[in-house]
Design an enzyme around this catalytic site. Structure first.
Site, PDB file in Angstrom:
ATOM      1  N   THR A   1     -12.808  44.931  69.755  1.00 27.58           N
ATOM      2  CA  THR A   1     -13.412  44.106  70.792  1.00 27.58           C
ATOM      3  C   THR A   1     -12.480  42.911  71.020  1.00 27.58           C
ATOM      4  OG1 THR A   1     -14.744  43.078  69.064  1.00 27.58           O
ATOM      5  CG2 THR A   1     -15.806  44.788  70.379  1.00 27.58           C
ATOM      6  N   GLY A   2     -12.635  42.240  72.126  1.00 27.52           N
ATOM      7  CA  GLY A   2     -11.683  41.231  72.564  1.00 27.52           C
ATOM      8  C   GLY A   2     -11.339  40.137  71.583  1.00 27.52           C
ATOM      9  N   THR A   3     -12.321  39.401  71.120  1.00 23.40           N
ATOM     10  CA  THR A   3     -12.050  38.275  70.229  1.00 23.40           C
ATOM     11  C   THR A   3     -11.583  38.766  68.866  1.00 23.40           C
ATOM     12  OG1 THR A   3     -13.767  37.051  71.407  1.00 23.40           O
ATOM     13  CG2 THR A   3     -13.001  36.121  69.336  1.00 23.40           C
TER      14      THR A   3
ATOM     15  N   GLY B   1     -17.315  41.342  72.762  1.00 19.37           N
ATOM     16  CA  GLY B   1     -18.623  41.972  72.558  1.00 19.37           C
ATOM     17  C   GLY B   1     -19.672  41.591  73.595  1.00 19.37           C
TER      18      GLY B   1
ATOM     19  N   ASP C   1     -18.394  46.117  72.956  1.00 18.74           N
ATOM     20  CA  ASP C   1     -19.103  47.045  72.059  1.00 18.74           C
ATOM     21  C   ASP C   1     -19.453  48.324  72.808  1.00 18.74           C
ATOM     22  OD1 ASP C   1     -18.992  45.084  70.100  1.00 18.74           O
ATOM     23  OD2 ASP C   1     -21.050  44.409  70.435  1.00 18.74           O
TER      24      ASP C   1
END
Length: 83
Positions: free
Chosen positions: A36-38, A56, A61
């Site tokens: 997921t991105g972070t 997310g 997700d």
């Protein structure tokens, strides 16, 4: 082979540590890591190669879940913070 990693905020350092500890295996087995991105941003900051999805809350997700359902991702490591 693709593996996904998802980590709650309190577990991102643990996730990076896990990926670093197993880097040689993951790299030698040609395993692509999707995150997921972070979570992916934290892994990339540690020098790891990661394909990033959305964060997310923005649907990352769900993007990973869709790829699991399609058989494109073979496993998921979820570093969950129960709090």
């Amino acid at each position: 082979m693709k593996l996904a990693v998802i980590a709650h905020d309190g577990k991102k350092a643990e996730m990076v540590s896990f990926l670093n500890k197993h880097y040689n295996f993951l790299h030698s087995a040609n395993i692509t890591i999707v995150a997921t991105g972070t979570t992916g941003k934290h892994a990339q900051a540690a020098g790891l190669e990661v394909q990033r999805m959305l964060s997310g809350p923005q649907g990352g997700d769900a993007q990973i879940a869709a790829q699991v359902a399609e058989g494109l991702i073979q496993g998921v490591f979820f570093f969950r913070d129960p709090l």
